[in-house]
Design an enzyme around this catalytic site. Structure first.
Site, PDB file in Angstrom:
ATOM      1  N   HIS A 113       0.825  -1.216   0.000  1.00  0.00           N
ATOM      2  CA  HIS A 113       0.000   0.000   0.000  1.00  0.00           C
ATOM      3  C   HIS A 113       0.864   1.272   0.000  1.00  0.00           C
ATOM      4  CE1 HIS A 113      -3.450  -2.592   1.040  1.00  0.00           C
ATOM      5  NE2 HIS A 113      -2.620  -3.161   1.904  1.00  0.00           N
ATOM      6  N   SER A 235      15.239  20.759 -17.364  1.00  0.00           N
ATOM      7  CA  SER A 235      14.007  21.514 -17.589  1.00  0.00           C
ATOM      8  C   SER A 235      14.264  22.641 -18.585  1.00  0.00           C
ATOM      9  CB  SER A 235      13.509  22.092 -16.259  1.00  0.00           C
ATOM     10  OG  SER A 235      12.512  23.070 -16.488  1.00  0.00           O
TER      11      SER A 235
END
Length: 398
Positions: A113, A235
């Site tokens: 989980h 970027s």
């Protein structure tokens, strides 16, 4: 094949072979280009041969249909693509096993989980993918066996009134066997293509899961894995960014394959025999292969060059992650009542035996103690390696 049933004389066979060999050479040298006047390569070849040899060229379509010719080309293409994909998968397995063996007992958190659960190891993590790719190769081999059937001689799906040498032609084309029933040849159009895409999808499904792991593990929040500069992207506006674009592009491979499967499956909603709808199956079939294979080669490169950050992995280990181990030890000590030990740990709100403070030693011992077959203490990497070697040997025999 036509020569062996006396549709063509030996001289006609020889002249046709020379003409076709010349066409192949011209095509490879860029001197012959398939252009608009021809619907496909088969009509273009027939037109060329007829132009060169006259009436002899018009004989080559005897006993043939563009249906079974297209099927032959498609099967040969799929055989080639499946074999290439198999080799790519074997390379990925080789790299995964090498990294798993190299860092077999390096601790890392085991998650359920997305919550820290139990101590795990790099060997267990990478070994899981190695074994999964072994299964993928076995699946590819099964699909390849089904695809490796020669459809030529079925014509439009009903056979022809000639004793065609289907067996001999199949052997010359490199097929393992003849696909027998002429109507099934037509009904299998799209079916085998879909099987091949599904096999590719099993591979890219694993690539997507592994890419998701790496997407998390390369983030600053985890910092378990780092990629070299050559495998990162900057970027366009933020000079501080170095992004794992490669991982994200690998993650996007599976949707492309899945889209091809859905598109092809929808086209196959047809009754028996040939329908022109099948022409629309080609884009759905052809799109995924090249990008998926390129992605697999990059995946192997990335797995080989990534750096595991031992310090970050160690810092992520917590005392609470030993709770399951300690509950099992307590259960064995008390006569095997696991639920009692589990309940006592839950009641106390802390792991049994949490007074121990040598966390690093406890984690290391936890991994060694996990001796259930396939667990961290008994990974069975040699078994996976043996299967891998068998697959490699089987490939070389083919």
């Amino acid at each position: 094949g036509l020569g062996r049933i006396a549709v063509l004389t030996s001289d006609e066979v020889d002249s046709l072979r020379l003409c076709l060999d010349g066409l192949a050479q011209r095509y490879q040298q860029g001197e012959y280009i398939l252009d608009v006047p021809f619907e496909d390569s088969h009509s273009a070849i027939e037109a060329f041969v007829t132009q060169q040899l006259g009436e002899v060229g018009q004989k080559i379509h005897t006993g043939r249909s563009r249906n079974d010719q297209v099927l032959v080309a498609t099967r040969l293409y799929l055989k080639q693509q499946l074999a290439t994909l198999r080799a790519c998968c074997l390379h990925v397995i080789e790299v995964l096993l090498a990294r798993a063996q190299q860092d077999e007992m390096m601790p890392m958190p085991g998650y359920t989980h997305l919550q820290r659960a139990v101590p795990s190891s790099v060997g267990l993590w990478l070994g899981a993918y190695a074994e999964s790719f072994v299964d993928n190769v076995r699946h590819l081999d099964h699909v390849l066996e089904l695809v490796d059937q020669c459809p030529l001689g079925a014509a439009a799906g009903y056979g022809v009134n000639l004793p065609l040498d289907r067996e001999g032609v199949a052997a010359e084309l490199g097929f393992a066997k003849v696909q027998n029933n002429a109507m099934y040849v037509q009904n299998s159009r799209g079916k085998f293509e879909l099987l091949a895409l599904q096999a590719l999808g099993q591979v890219t499904l694993d690539v997507r899961r592994l890419a998701w792991d790496l997407s998390l593990y390369t983030s600053s929040e985890f910092d378990f894995v780092r990629l070299p500069a050559a495998l990162r992207t900057g970027s366009s506006i933020m000079p501080n960014k170095s992004n794992p674009d490669l991982i994200e592009l690998l993650r996007a491979l599976h949707p492309m394959v899945l889209a091809g499967q859905v598109e092809l499956d929808a086209i196959l909603a047809l009754p028996s025999a040939y329908h022109r709808d099948m022409q629309a199956s080609k884009p759905a079939l052809l799109r995924p292969w090249v990008k998926a294979q390129a992605g697999l080669s990059l995946l192997a490169k990335m797995l080989g060059q990534m750096t595991l950050v031992a310090e970050s992995l160690a810092e992520a280990m917590e005392e609470e992650m030993l709770a399951t181990d300690r509950a099992i030890h307590a259960a064995v000590a008390s006569g095997g009542v696991f639920r009692r030990a589990y309940g006592e740990s839950m009641d106390k709100g802390e792991p049994i035996g949490s007074e121990a403070r040598d966390l690093e030693g406890d984690i290391e011992q936890s991994l060694k103690d996990r001796v259930s077959p396939g667990g961290c203490g008994d990974l069975g990497l040699q078994k996976i390696h043996d299967e891998f070697q068998w697959l490699v040997k089987n490939q070389s025999q083919k």
